[in-house]
Motif scaffolding. Structure first.
Motif, PDB file in Angstrom:
ATOM      1  N   ILE A  43       0.829  -1.211   0.000  1.00  0.00           N
ATOM      2  CA  ILE A  43       0.000   0.000   0.000  1.00  0.00           C
ATOM      3  C   ILE A  43       0.863   1.260   0.000  1.00  0.00           C
ATOM      4  N   LEU A  44       1.882   1.277   0.853  1.00  0.00           N
ATOM      5  CA  LEU A  44       2.705   2.482   0.985  1.00  0.00           C
ATOM      6  C   LEU A  44       3.698   2.651  -0.160  1.00  0.00           C
ATOM      7  N   ALA A  45       4.125   1.563  -0.749  1.00  0.00           N
ATOM      8  CA  ALA A  45       5.123   1.652  -1.818  1.00  0.00           C
ATOM      9  C   ALA A  45       4.732   0.710  -2.963  1.00  0.00           C
ATOM     10  N   PRO A  46       3.632   1.014  -3.654  1.00  0.00           N
ATOM     11  CA  PRO A  46       3.178   0.101  -4.724  1.00  0.00           C
ATOM     12  C   PRO A  46       4.185  -0.066  -5.853  1.00  0.00           C
ATOM     13  N   ARG A  47       5.047   0.949  -6.053  1.00  0.00           N
ATOM     14  CA  ARG A  47       6.035   0.827  -7.133  1.00  0.00           C
ATOM     15  C   ARG A  47       7.101  -0.221  -6.814  1.00  0.00           C
ATOM     16  N   TRP A  48       7.212  -0.599  -5.556  1.00  0.00           N
ATOM     17  CA  TRP A  48       8.193  -1.605  -5.152  1.00  0.00           C
ATOM     18  C   TRP A  48       7.629  -3.027  -5.255  1.00  0.00           C
ATOM     19  N   TYR A  49       6.405  -3.158  -5.751  1.00  0.00           N
ATOM     20  CA  TYR A  49       5.727  -4.452  -5.748  1.00  0.00           C
ATOM     21  C   TYR A  49       6.586  -5.570  -6.342  1.00  0.00           C
ATOM     22  N   ALA A  50       7.235  -5.290  -7.439  1.00  0.00           N
ATOM     23  CA  ALA A  50       8.053  -6.323  -8.079  1.00  0.00           C
ATOM     24  C   ALA A  50       9.198  -6.792  -7.170  1.00  0.00           C
ATOM     25  N   TYR A  51       9.612  -5.914  -6.268  1.00  0.00           N
ATOM     26  CA  TYR A  51      10.714  -6.256  -5.355  1.00  0.00           C
ATOM     27  C   TYR A  51      10.212  -6.842  -4.037  1.00  0.00           C
ATOM     28  N   THR A  52       8.946  -6.575  -3.718  1.00  0.00           N
ATOM     29  CA  THR A  52       8.425  -7.010  -2.415  1.00  0.00           C
ATOM     30  C   THR A  52       7.409  -8.149  -2.537  1.00  0.00           C
ATOM     31  N   ILE A  53       7.132  -8.587  -3.758  1.00  0.00           N
ATOM     32  CA  ILE A  53       6.118  -9.620  -3.964  1.00  0.00           C
ATOM     33  C   ILE A  53       6.461 -10.907  -3.212  1.00  0.00           C
ATOM     34  N   ALA A  54       7.741 -11.130  -2.959  1.00  0.00           N
ATOM     35  CA  ALA A  54       8.172 -12.366  -2.291  1.00  0.00           C
ATOM     36  C   ALA A  54       7.778 -12.411  -0.818  1.00  0.00           C
ATOM     37  N   ILE A  55       7.372 -11.277  -0.256  1.00  0.00           N
ATOM     38  CA  ILE A  55       7.021 -11.261   1.176  1.00  0.00           C
ATOM     39  C   ILE A  55       5.831 -12.175   1.451  1.00  0.00           C
ATOM     40  N   HIS A  56       4.862 -12.184   0.554  1.00  0.00           N
ATOM     41  CA  HIS A  56       3.661 -12.987   0.748  1.00  0.00           C
ATOM     42  C   HIS A  56       3.834 -14.352   0.080  1.00  0.00           C
ATOM     43  N   THR A  57       4.906 -15.040   0.412  1.00  0.00           N
ATOM     44  CA  THR A  57       5.149 -16.380  -0.131  1.00  0.00           C
ATOM     45  C   THR A  57       5.464 -17.333   1.021  1.00  0.00           C
ATOM     46  N   PHE A  60       9.224 -17.155   2.280  1.00  0.00           N
ATOM     47  CA  PHE A  60       9.557 -15.961   3.064  1.00  0.00           C
ATOM     48  C   PHE A  60       8.916 -16.031   4.450  1.00  0.00           C
ATOM     49  N   ILE A  61       7.655 -16.446   4.503  1.00  0.00           N
ATOM     50  CA  ILE A  61       6.953 -16.506   5.797  1.00  0.00           C
ATOM     51  C   ILE A  61       7.568 -17.601   6.676  1.00  0.00           C
ATOM     52  N   ALA A  62       7.952 -18.714   6.095  1.00  0.00           N
ATOM     53  CA  ALA A  62       8.600 -19.772   6.891  1.00  0.00           C
ATOM     54  C   ALA A  62       9.904 -19.258   7.491  1.00  0.00           C
ATOM     55  N   LEU A  63      10.697 -18.554   6.686  1.00  0.00           N
ATOM     56  CA  LEU A  63      11.948 -17.986   7.202  1.00  0.00           C
ATOM     57  C   LEU A  63      11.664 -16.961   8.300  1.00  0.00           C
ATOM     58  N   THR A  64      10.648 -16.139   8.088  1.00  0.00           N
ATOM     59  CA  THR A  64      10.263 -15.145   9.099  1.00  0.00           C
ATOM     60  C   THR A  64       9.853 -15.834  10.398  1.00  0.00           C
ATOM     61  N   ILE A  65       9.106 -16.918  10.286  1.00  0.00           N
ATOM     62  CA  ILE A  65       8.656 -17.643  11.478  1.00  0.00           C
ATOM     63  C   ILE A  65       9.859 -18.235  12.226  1.00  0.00           C
ATOM     64  N   PHE A  66      10.800 -18.787  11.488  1.00  0.00           N
ATOM     65  CA  PHE A  66      11.992 -19.335  12.152  1.00  0.00           C
ATOM     66  C   PHE A  66      12.758 -18.241  12.884  1.00  0.00           C
ATOM     67  N   LEU A  67      12.887 -17.078  12.259  1.00  0.00           N
ATOM     68  CA  LEU A  67      13.579 -15.963  12.916  1.00  0.00           C
ATOM     69  C   LEU A  67      12.767 -15.431  14.094  1.00  0.00           C
ATOM     70  N   LEU A  68      11.484 -15.227  13.866  1.00  0.00           N
ATOM     71  CA  LEU A  68      10.608 -14.675  14.909  1.00  0.00           C
ATOM     72  C   LEU A  68      10.557 -15.583  16.128  1.00  0.00           C
ATOM     73  N   SER A  69      10.462 -16.873  15.903  1.00  0.00           N
ATOM     74  CA  SER A  69      10.352 -17.801  17.033  1.00  0.00           C
ATOM     75  C   SER A  69      11.635 -17.855  17.864  1.00  0.00           C
ATOM     76  N   GLU A  70      12.753 -17.461  17.273  1.00  0.00           N
ATOM     77  CA  GLU A  70      14.003 -17.418  18.037  1.00  0.00           C
ATOM     78  C   GLU A  70      13.971 -16.350  19.123  1.00  0.00           C
TER      79      GLU A  70
END
Ligand code: ZN
Length: 148
Positions: A43-57, A60-70
């Motif tokens: 929403i805040l940076a729609p022009r970055w979509y091509a670079y940020t599309i991987a966040i909702h995969t 990426f979420i599995a890696l985030t969960i592993f980091l977050l749970s630490e």
């Protein structure tokens, strides 16, 4: 994406009987994690979509969960990882049911850029059901508390 209330309502239904409150809350967090990480950037940076599309995969979420749970205390770490992972799995299970006009989510990123969806409903179709979900939670909780 189904809206966050629909995601949370699904999580509520699945974890309502879970005796461990911390599991339930972490499951809720996992259920909304893909969208609360990705949507503000989209929403805040729609022009970055091509670079940020991987966040909702899933990767990426599995890696985030592993980091977050630490960040959790050692005795809660495994529970946090499990609850967050199961919640995120529910999130993606609902997301894959919808249809997008353009490209859908990149489920296999970074291994593939192909996308697929079941196409059962549009991204906004669940918004109209939000009052029903909230009403059901109120009724279920009221009945549970009246029984006590
Ligand atoms: Zn989503």
């Amino acid at each position: 994406m189904p809206d966050l209330i629909t995601h949370t309502f699904a999580a509520y239904l699945l974890t309502r009987t879970a005796s461990q409150r911390s599991f339930r809350y972490l499951f809720y967090l996992g259920t909304i994690l893909p969208d609360i990480l990705s949507r503000p950037i989209y929403i805040l940076a729609p022009r970055w979509y091509a670079y940020t599309i991987a966040i909702h995969t899933p990767v990426f979420i599995a890696l985030t969960i592993f980091l977050l749970s630490e960040w959790f205390a050692a005795d809660l770490r495994a529970l946090a990882r499990k609850a967050l992972f199961l919640g995120a799995t529910l999130h993606f299970s609902l997301d894959i049911m919808q249809r997008h006009l353009g490209g859908g989510y990149l489920w296999l990123y970074p291994f593939s850029w192909r996308t697929f969806e079941l196409g059962w409903f549009g991204p906004e179709a669940t918004v109209g059901w939000v009052p029903v979900w909230i009403g059901l939670v109120v009724v279920i909780e009221a009945r549970l508390h009246l029984k006590k």
